[in-house]
Scaffold this active site. Structure first.
Site, PDB file in Angstrom:
ATOM      1  N   LYS A   1       0.755  -1.281  -0.182  1.00  0.00           N
ATOM      2  CA  LYS A   1       0.117  -0.202  -0.064  1.00  0.00           C
ATOM      3  C   LYS A   1       0.944   1.133  -0.147  1.00  0.00           C
ATOM      4  O   LYS A   1       2.011   1.090   0.439  1.00  0.00           O
ATOM      5  CB  LYS A   1      -0.978  -0.111   1.380  1.00  0.00           C
ATOM      6  CG  LYS A   1      -1.984  -1.060   1.292  1.00  0.00           C
ATOM      7  CD  LYS A   1      -2.871  -0.854   2.814  1.00  0.00           C
ATOM      8  CE  LYS A   1      -4.024  -1.867   2.665  1.00  0.00           C
ATOM      9  NZ  LYS A   1      -4.812  -1.534   1.641  1.00  0.00           N
TER      10      LYS A   1
ATOM     11  N   ARG B   1     -10.507 -11.491   1.294  1.00  0.00           N
ATOM     12  CA  ARG B   1     -11.266 -12.404   0.673  1.00  0.00           C
ATOM     13  C   ARG B   1     -10.702 -13.754   0.827  1.00  0.00           C
ATOM     14  O   ARG B   1     -11.486 -14.936   1.057  1.00  0.00           O
ATOM     15  CB  ARG B   1     -11.545 -12.045  -0.639  1.00  0.00           C
ATOM     16  CG  ARG B   1     -10.493 -12.096  -1.645  1.00  0.00           C
ATOM     17  CD  ARG B   1     -10.880 -11.227  -2.854  1.00  0.00           C
ATOM     18  NE  ARG B   1     -10.766  -9.824  -2.634  1.00  0.00           N
ATOM     19  CZ  ARG B   1     -10.879  -8.782  -3.497  1.00  0.00           C
ATOM     20  NH1 ARG B   1     -10.998  -9.191  -4.911  1.00  0.00           N
ATOM     21  NH2 ARG B   1     -11.058  -7.737  -3.162  1.00  0.00           N
TER      22      ARG B   1
END
Length: 500
Positions: A274, A348
């Site tokens: 990130k 996920r």
């Protein structure tokens, strides 16, 4: 946490005079206070002062302090309740929060609230004040003035029987204490709260209220082939954990409701790193798991007549020489293979194994998962407005939407459709964890991915990325972690699934 208690309006002015401040409500455009006679003898004088302020007309959450009404008379704070026809449970909650904020800002130690309402509304005014009183200040060496707590005691005068209001409030308080726990967990820095310590905190806190808690280590998860979850944490020195919470308040023959939470205690993005700006917010990437802990604690604390199980996968997504690489292929507990093209689409992967594990082990009647899953849902729905809802069951989706509207934790349904499946088809595995075919629909493809790990069970996915943290604060929540989902799910369970 502020102390809130209730008395009947007939207790009268003699009791009110013992307090520092009296808060009284007025509806927009009204020419009388909502005190039901408790301020008899002073009502006209207060209204004369109120009518002298052209800028105050009782609009919702307007506040007017009146000092020096008479010698030795408490300060009177008049609060606008808005239009009478719009004043409901959620407005009452917000009024309570506004009252707390204003009185604490005024450095008032104690106050009485006189608002002529029924028991449910009175309880929610007190509950709103309680929710707004949350402080996460344990790491201040010296409390700054803006972080200080002055208001410690509120007494609400209601036209209902005090015992009735108190009973309603106590159930709300049990929920509120659980929200405080969820907010505290989300607020903790990641050097304090990481999978091993977080699992221990959950065990200690929930065991106190009668929840059965089991903590499973990496060896257990390897034995169960939970390699999608374990792959996320393999680049961290912190060991991943799976925590199972069980509350059995219903009939033994009843299948449980299952709540599943993403618990990424810090998310660097992994090798798909990130940007540094804003990465500090990634301590809240475990907010879905905190909400699951919160609802499980709530059900136990109020002795809910329902069977429920909570499952949270706890990992830290970090970077070292052993970190998962973009293009790795992992085998999930379901046996399906996943090509990991982006290590920052890690939530996920955690949920894929947690959902499958929950179905295999507990055969639930339905599953609800909560996760700060995608930034795309924030683009679609904004911050602190709606959480995204995806479901394979229309009836349960609608139940949750109703519960969201009633609790004030609102949901907006987004589509699941097999047309999106081709976006996550991989050329070398059963699926890939992101779409590489064009742009957009990232929240939908994430939910479509999760659906591949739901095996015939009614299921709802809540993407709470825009709801877990509030950068400005609201009437009932200071700036920071919100504990979103606890009130929503408690309403959902009590309204539709609990034996009454």
């Amino acid at each position: 946490m502020i102390n809130v208690s209730f008395l009947g309006l007939m207790s009268g002015i003699s009791v009110l005079l013992k307090t520092t401040v009296i808060v009284v409500g007025i509806f927009e455009g009204s020419n009388h206070l909502e005190d039901n006679g408790a301020l008899e003898g002073y009502n006209d004088k207060i209204m004369e002062i109120v009518n002298g302020y052209q800028s105050f007309d009782g609009k919702f959450a307007e506040v007017l302090p009146i000092i020096g009404l008479e010698k030795d008379f408490p300060v009177v704070v008049v609060i606008g309740l808005g239009k009478s026809e719009d004043f409901d449970e959620n407005k009452a909650l917000k009024v309570g929060g506004v009252i707390y904020s204003e009185l604490n800002r005024m450095k008032i130690p104690d106050a009485s609230i006189v608002i002529n309402t029924d028991s449910n509304v009175s309880a929610n005014i007190g509950y709103g004040a309680l929710l707004r009183s949350f402080k996460f200040d344990k790491y201040f060496v010296e409390k700054k003035d803006k972080n200080s707590v002055y208001l410690n005691k509120l007494v609400l005068f209601s036209k209902s029987e005090p015992q009735e209001v108190t009973a309603l409030f106590n159930d709300l308080k049990a929920e509120g204490e659980s929200i405080f726990l969820a907010r505290s967990f989300v607020s903790e820095p990641p050097n304090i709260l990481y999978p091993e310590t977080y699992a221990q905190m959950i065990y200690e806190e929930l065991s106190k209220v009668g929840v059965t808690v089991e903590v499973f280590d990496e060896d257990y998860m390897k034995a169960n082939q939970m390699m999608a979850l374990l792959g996320v944490g393999q680049g961290s020195a912190k060991k991943s954990r799976l925590v199972v919470m069980k509350w059995n308040g219903g009939d033994e023959s009843e299948s449980p409701i299952a709540f599943v939470g993403k618990g990424v205690t810090f998310d660097t993005g992994g090798i798909s790193l990130k940007p540094s700006k804003g990465m500090w917010d990634m301590k809240y990437d475990m907010a879905g798991s905190a909400s699951v802990v919160g609802i499980m604690r709530t059900l136990a604390a109020r002795k809910a007549k329902v069977n429920a199980v909570g499952v949270v996968g706890l990992v830290e997504n970090s970077v070292d020489g052993n970190a998962q690489r973009p293009s790795d292929v992992v085998i999930s507990m379901s046996g399906q293979t996943i090509e990991v093209l982006n290590t920052d689409a890690e939530g996920r992967l955690v949920l894929a194994d947690a959902l499958w594990y929950t179905q295999e082990m507990f055969t639930p009647k339905l599953m609800v998962d909560l996760a700060t899953l995608t930034g795309a849902v924030v683009v679609a729905l904004g911050n602190n407005q709606y959480a995204g809802l995806f479901s394979n069951d229309d009836a349960i989706a609608n139940q949750l939407i109703v519960a969201g509207n009633e609790s004030g934790e609102k949901l907006w349904r987004l589509p699941l459709d097999e047309a999106y499946d081709k976006l996550i088809d991989s050329s070398i595995a059963d699926m890939q964890n992101i779409s590489t075919k064009g742009y957009g629909a990232d929240s939908i493809t994430a939910a479509q991915f999760l659906q591949r790990f739901v095996n015939g069970v009614p299921w709802v996915h809540l993407d709470i990325a825009g709801m877990a943290w509030d950068y400005e604060g609201t009437e009932i929540c200071p700036k920071g972690a919100t504990g979103f989902g606890v009130r929503l799910l408690n309403r959902f369970v009590s309204k539709y699934y609990e034996s009454h």
